[in-house]
Scaffold this motif. Structure first.
Motif, short mmCIF file in Angstrom:
data_model
loop_
_atom_site.label_atom_id
_atom_site.label_comp_id
_atom_site.label_asym_id
_atom_site.label_seq_id
_atom_site.Cartn_x
_atom_site.Cartn_y
_atom_site.Cartn_z
N THR A 77 32.81 -13.28 -46.15
CA THR A 77 34.95 -13.39 -45.54
C THR A 77 34.76 -12.21 -44.25
O THR A 77 34.67 -11.96 -43.12
N GLY A 78 34.05 -10.84 -44.74
CA GLY A 78 34.15 -9.57 -44.41
C GLY A 78 33.69 -9.95 -42.55
O GLY A 78 33.47 -9.33 -41.57
N HIS A 79 32.14 -10.30 -43.17
CA HIS A 79 31.26 -10.76 -42.03
C HIS A 79 31.79 -11.93 -41.42
O HIS A 79 31.42 -11.28 -39.36
N LEU A 80 32.76 -12.87 -41.49
CA LEU A 80 33.16 -13.44 -40.40
C LEU A 80 34.24 -12.95 -39.79
O LEU A 80 33.91 -13.61 -38.98
N TYR A 81 35.04 -12.15 -40.38
CA TYR A 81 36.39 -11.58 -40.01
C TYR A 81 35.66 -10.62 -38.80
O TYR A 81 36.37 -10.31 -37.53
N PHE B 94 36.98 -10.48 -34.58
CA PHE B 94 37.21 -8.38 -34.39
C PHE B 94 36.11 -8.09 -32.91
O PHE B 94 36.68 -7.63 -32.13
N ASN B 95 34.76 -8.31 -33.28
CA ASN B 95 34.01 -8.31 -32.03
C ASN B 95 34.13 -6.66 -31.73
O ASN B 95 34.14 -7.00 -30.40
N GLY B 96 33.93 -5.66 -32.75
CA GLY B 96 34.22 -4.73 -32.60
C GLY B 96 35.58 -3.79 -31.54
O GLY B 96 35.24 -2.92 -31.87
N LEU C 67 40.29 -3.04 -43.12
CA LEU C 67 40.70 -2.64 -42.57
C LEU C 67 40.33 -2.44 -40.69
O LEU C 67 39.69 -2.71 -40.11
N LEU C 68 41.58 -2.14 -40.31
CA LEU C 68 41.14 -1.15 -38.93
C LEU C 68 41.45 0.00 -38.51
O LEU C 68 41.92 0.49 -38.28
N TYR D 270 46.22 -4.25 -31.93
CA TYR D 270 44.60 -4.58 -31.00
C TYR D 270 44.64 -5.78 -30.80
O TYR D 270 43.01 -6.13 -30.25
N ILE D 271 44.87 -7.30 -30.86
CA ILE D 271 44.80 -8.83 -30.79
C ILE D 271 45.76 -9.17 -30.42
O ILE D 271 46.59 -9.41 -31.15
N SER D 272 45.93 -10.50 -29.64
CA SER D 272 46.96 -11.09 -29.22
C SER D 272 46.60 -12.35 -30.53
O SER D 272 45.83 -12.42 -31.53
N ARG D 273 47.54 -13.09 -30.84
CA ARG D 273 48.42 -13.78 -32.15
C ARG D 273 47.10 -14.92 -32.05
O ARG D 273 46.80 -15.66 -32.88
N SER D 274 47.73 -15.54 -30.73
CA SER D 274 46.56 -16.51 -30.22
C SER D 274 45.01 -15.99 -30.34
O SER D 274 44.38 -17.50 -31.22
N GLY D 275 44.87 -15.62 -29.94
CA GLY D 275 43.53 -15.17 -29.65
C GLY D 275 42.53 -15.37 -30.94
O GLY D 275 41.94 -15.23 -31.58
N PHE D 276 43.99 -14.36 -32.61
CA PHE D 276 43.07 -14.15 -33.79
C PHE D 276 43.25 -15.21 -34.39
O PHE D 276 41.60 -15.68 -34.73
N ILE D 277 43.72 -15.95 -34.08
CA ILE D 277 43.83 -17.75 -34.90
C ILE D 277 42.51 -18.62 -34.28
O ILE D 277 41.95 -18.90 -34.72
N ASP D 278 42.47 -17.86 -32.99
CA ASP D 278 41.64 -18.52 -32.14
C ASP D 278 40.03 -18.59 -32.32
O ASP D 278 39.50 -18.92 -32.76
N GLU D 279 39.79 -17.06 -32.69
CA GLU D 279 38.71 -16.48 -32.66
C GLU D 279 38.04 -16.86 -33.83
O GLU D 279 37.52 -17.20 -34.84
N THR D 280 39.73 -16.47 -35.37
CA THR D 280 39.04 -17.32 -36.60
C THR D 280 37.97 -18.89 -36.63
O THR D 280 37.63 -19.23 -37.42
N ILE D 281 38.84 -19.46 -36.05
CA ILE D 281 38.95 -20.88 -35.59
C ILE D 281 37.38 -21.09 -35.52
O ILE D 281 36.17 -21.81 -35.95
N ARG D 282 36.80 -19.99 -34.45
CA ARG D 282 35.33 -20.30 -33.53
C ARG D 282 34.60 -20.20 -34.47
O ARG D 282 33.67 -20.20 -34.84
N ALA D 283 35.40 -18.30 -35.27
CA ALA D 283 33.70 -17.96 -36.53
C ALA D 283 33.78 -18.77 -37.26
O ALA D 283 32.56 -18.85 -38.47
#
Lengths: 164, 256
Positions: B112-116, B120-122, B134-135, B195-208
């Motif tokens: 799951t760490g690799h997925l997340y 966050f992509n850096g 962690l962040l 660090y990241i927008s709420r919708s951005g986190f959800i969208d990127e999680t779905i993308r990942a």
């Protein structure tokens, strides 16, 4: 005893903690350095059973405890509860995870190891002795024949580890 | 190679106890893979792991005074307080779904760490340390697992934001990861919104997730939500249980 010394020195050389039990029954050594005891039967979800007269003793194997890590909590059934072969009868907690523990045989729970509530780590330090989990009155003796003998269980562990 | 199938279930403000019951039901009765994303829950709620003891983990007098619900969930791990600013992400998989993944806790968390990490992509220097996300040097979500002979479940409560006052209900746990180094709760955690927008986190999680699974979106109205499952472990603690815990709470509490 020679096998135990070899296992211990090899484990030390490889910096792997060697497990020991308070009594020295005969055991065989799997290539993954978890101990597998003679005289027991094993389930494919890594539980062992020792059939001793009208009662069977059940716990999880050294291989299982080694992969779980430090056990910090054990959930056990109440005496009198029925268990079914292959079905969960309780759980252990380690590394943020609860892992089901399945019964290798069907029957009625007649006693549980109450020491595990205060000292769950007995499962790590003594998986085949002080870390026993439940005693069951078997309802179907034929089920024991469906379980793995020590040699087959050792091979099963090696194949399972190699697959990942 | 065809990706394994996974149902994607997006929820909005489902009460956390209902979500936990849904997860247990899907874990025990379904043979399909699931990703559940719940964007917040309704009311502040404390959620302990299976072995959690309120007298050790909570400021029980404050919890009782303010009528904060306390849940003991079926998975392991520590204690969190969640509310409308928490984002929940859960994966429920068959053990052989992910090729080469040995279904033990640490390997699942690493996966799951690799997925997340790709989510966050850096950004924010994401890492997994002692099984926590962690962040930088601060934890931003609590994760825990439940493993059966055939399936595993890993769920996370991500701190999109949090109220400082809510953290005062939690004590400093007796067992803590080494990297915590005795820090108080407020010095140990951080807000994801920095660090990241709420919708951005959800969208990127779905993308990942979509890079690992073939996702099938499902909707809240679908019939499986009405299925019943009797042997639910996650439950609300009673007031009697919390009052009993308050009796055993030391006079001088260790606040976080």
């Amino acid at each position: 005893m020679a096998l135990r010394i070899w296992a211990s020195s090899t484990a030390n050389a490889l910096k792997i903690s060697a497990k020991s039990t308070s009594v020295s029954p005969a055991f065989s050594l799997s290539r993954c350095f978890s101990s597998v005891l003679e005289g027991l039967k094993y389930g494919k979800s890594h539980e062992w059973v020792k059939h001793d007269g009208p009662v069977a003793l059940i716990g999880i194997t050294d291989h299982a405890q080694d992969h779980l890590g430090e056990v910090v909590f054990v959930e056990l059934p109440e005496p009198g509860k029925s268990v079914a072969q292959g079905e969960s009868f309780g759980a252990v907690e380690s590394v943020k995870a609860t892992s089901d523990v399945n019964s290798p045989i069907s029957g009625e729970v007649v006693e549980v190891n109450t020491k595990l509530s205060e000292t769950p780590g007995l499962i790590n330090t003594s998986p085949y002795e002080d870390g026993w989990m439940i005693k069951v009155k078997p309802s179907n003796a034929a089920e024991l024949e469906t379980l793995l003998n020590p040699k087959d269980y050792t091979k099963f562990c090696e194949e399972e580890d190699a697959a990942h | 190679m065809r990706l394994p199938l996974m149902n994607l279930f997006k929820l909005n403000r489902m009460p956390i106890l209902r979500q936990l019951h849904l997860e247990e039901m899907l874990m025990r009765t379904s043979s399909e893979n699931w990703c559940i994303i719940n964007d917040g829950t309704i009311n502040p709620t404390i959620v302990m792991g299976i072995s959690g003891k309120p007298q050790e983990l909570l400021e029980t007098e404050s919890v009782l005074r303010d009528e904060i619900p306390v849940i003991r969930r079926m998975s392991g791990g520590g204690t969190v307080i969640v509310d409308q600013d928490t984002i929940f992400v859960t994966f429920i998989c068959n053990k052989d779904t992910i090729p080469g993944l040995k279904p033990d806790p640490q390997r699942i968390i690493q996966w799951t760490g690799h997925l997340y990490e790709t989510v966050f992509n850096g950004i924010g220097n994401f890492s997994v340390c002692e099984n926590d996300y962690l962040l930088g040097e601060r934890k931003f979500g609590g994760n825990a697992l439940s493993i059966t002979s055939k399936r595993w479940l890993q769920h996370t409560s991500f701190l999109w934001d949090y109220k400082k006052s809510n953290m005062s209900y939690l004590k400093l746990p007796q067992k803590a990861p080494n990297y915590r180094q005795g820090r108080s709760h407020l010095d140990f955690i951080c807000r994801m919104k920095d660090y990241i927008s709420r919708s951005g986190f959800i969208d990127e999680t779905i993308r990942a997730a979509g890079s690992h699974f073939q996702l099938t979106p499902l909707h809240q109205k679908d019939g499986f939500l009405n299925q019943q499952y009797e042997h639910l472990r996650s439950r609300l603690l009673t007031i009697d249980e919390l009052e009993e815990a308050a009796v055993y709470t030391p006079a001088v509490a260790t606040r976080v």
